[in-house]
Write a protein that holds these residues in place. Structure first.
Motif, PDB file in Angstrom:
ATOM      1  N   LEU A   1      48.817  96.382  34.297  1.00 22.78           N
ATOM      2  CA  LEU A   1      50.139  96.798  34.738  1.00 22.78           C
ATOM      3  C   LEU A   1      51.279  95.827  34.015  1.00 22.78           C
ATOM      4  O   LEU A   1      52.367  96.255  33.575  1.00 22.78           O
ATOM      5  N   LEU A   2      51.305  94.412  34.096  1.00 20.39           N
ATOM      6  CA  LEU A   2      52.150  93.569  33.483  1.00 20.39           C
ATOM      7  C   LEU A   2      52.453  93.696  32.061  1.00 20.39           C
ATOM      8  O   LEU A   2      53.579  93.713  31.575  1.00 20.39           O
TER       9      LEU A   2
ATOM     10  N   PHE B   1      59.201  90.071  36.593  1.00 16.64           N
ATOM     11  CA  PHE B   1      58.390  88.892  36.041  1.00 16.64           C
ATOM     12  C   PHE B   1      58.785  87.709  36.917  1.00 16.64           C
ATOM     13  O   PHE B   1      58.096  86.674  37.197  1.00 16.64           O
ATOM     14  N   GLU B   2      59.963  87.382  37.069  1.00 13.30           N
ATOM     15  CA  GLU B   2      60.673  86.140  37.751  1.00 13.30           C
ATOM     16  C   GLU B   2      60.263  86.166  39.300  1.00 13.30           C
ATOM     17  O   GLU B   2      59.777  85.236  39.717  1.00 13.30           O
ATOM     18  N   LYS B   3      60.288  87.400  39.655  1.00  7.95           N
ATOM     19  CA  LYS B   3      59.700  87.268  41.168  1.00  7.95           C
ATOM     20  C   LYS B   3      58.457  87.067  41.388  1.00  7.95           C
ATOM     21  O   LYS B   3      58.086  86.316  42.414  1.00  7.95           O
ATOM     22  N   HIS B   4      57.660  87.486  40.430  1.00  4.55           N
ATOM     23  CA  HIS B   4      56.206  87.111  40.729  1.00  4.55           C
ATOM     24  C   HIS B   4      55.613  85.888  39.724  1.00  4.55           C
ATOM     25  O   HIS B   4      54.490  85.800  39.515  1.00  4.55           O
TER      26      HIS B   4
ATOM     27  N   GLY C   1      55.715  87.642  30.114  1.00  5.65           N
ATOM     28  CA  GLY C   1      56.639  88.912  30.291  1.00  5.65           C
ATOM     29  C   GLY C   1      58.088  88.379  29.994  1.00  5.65           C
ATOM     30  O   GLY C   1      58.913  89.242  29.581  1.00  5.65           O
ATOM     31  N   ILE C   2      58.302  87.519  30.764  1.00  9.24           N
ATOM     32  CA  ILE C   2      59.978  86.776  30.687  1.00  9.24           C
ATOM     33  C   ILE C   2      60.194  86.507  29.402  1.00  9.24           C
ATOM     34  O   ILE C   2      61.338  87.113  28.894  1.00  9.24           O
TER      35      ILE C   2
END
Length: 277
Positions: free
Chosen positions: A141-142, A220-223, A237-238
């Motif tokens: 999913l990412l 992406f930053e959250k995880h 991702g970031i």
């Protein structure tokens, strides 16, 4: 169903609910800011389906996550099926989702979809969720969020745990929720048939690539240091999201390019500190 400036497609979306072969449904619509004739469309639909339609509204737009959360807070059923106001359910969507979850013992259901344009014309081929092991799904999913919100049906065990959308995320709030549900070891069932028409049109958030990338980077930053996810996946991702933004902003809005550069630097530093080589 959150509704924001939804009058163009709302009546058709609601009619797709009324056309379900599974008849024990209720539909809750939250008008997220009163800007058009959505209220009249909802009232007309309610008169045709007495006792099955619940309408709430906020005077100002509060965002899709808060709208969905309010609807989930007031829902009375033990199964929650999402539908955005510009998408449509095919007639067997609910019946098929419930049948598959009962038969498989799964905790939630992911439908297949067919893209259509603003006029309802088919775009491209049908898309079923990829046959990915549950343990690998979050990582997949990412790379590509193959679960637009309207494709998901949450079964009783998921509903009981009161998962909610993160109101701080304007884009990718659905991806964030799916990651948290998977992390709670709640098993999805994957559809073998398309039951959703997913509409692409001029108002889609993804039509603004700079805004979409900047906002999606927040997921992406959250995880970033979530050990449940593949190592380094969120940092990649970031970088994928922010690098094009930096290039485009450098000429159009240099101060925003600097802010994006700072976010990228912070992410690399935070990831290195928590995940040393």
């Amino acid at each position: 169903m959150p509704a924001y400036r939804a009058e163009q497609f709302l009546a058709v979306a609601l009619e797709s609910v009324a056309s379900q072969t599974y008849g024990d449904w209720e539909v809750r619509v939250h008008e997220d800011g009163v800007y058009d004739d959505s209220a009249k469309i909802i009232a007309d639909f309610s008169r045709m389906n007495p006792g099955k339609v619940y309408h709430s509204f906020s005077s100002k737009n509060t965002g899709v996550s808060r709208a969905r959360n309010q609807l989930m807070d007031t829902a009375t059923g033990d199964v929650i099926a999402f539908l955005d106001a510009d998408d449509l359910w095919l007639p067997d969507h609910l019946e098929r989702a419930l049948s598959v979850m009962r038969r498989s013992g799964a905790d939630w259901y992911i439908s297949g979809m067919q893209e259509v344009d603003g006029g309802g014309l088919v775009r491209g081929s049908e898309r079923l969720p990829p046959a990915v092991a549950t343990s690998e799904m979050a990582g997949s999913l990412l790379e590509h969020n193959f679960i637009p919100t309207s494709l998901a049906v949450l079964g009783p065990r998921v509903v009981q745990q009161k998962f909610r959308f993160d109101p701080n995320l304007k884009v990718g709030e659905d991806l964030d929720l799916w990651i948290r549900i998977l992390q709670a070891e709640l098993e999805p069932a994957l559809a073998e048939k398309v039951t959703i028409l997913y509409r692409r049109h001029d108002s889609n958030t993804t039509n603004d690539p700079i805004r979409f990338a900047e906002e999606f980077a927040k997921v992406f930053e959250k995880h970033l240091n979530n050990s449940f996810l593949p190592a380094g996946a969120c940092l990649r991702g970031i970088e994928i999201m922010l690098r094009p933004v930096i290039r485009m902003r450098r000429w159009r809005a240099p101060h925003l390019a600097v802010f994006a550069l700072w976010r990228l630097w912070w992410a690399r530093r935070a990831h290195t500190a928590n995940c040393p080589p």
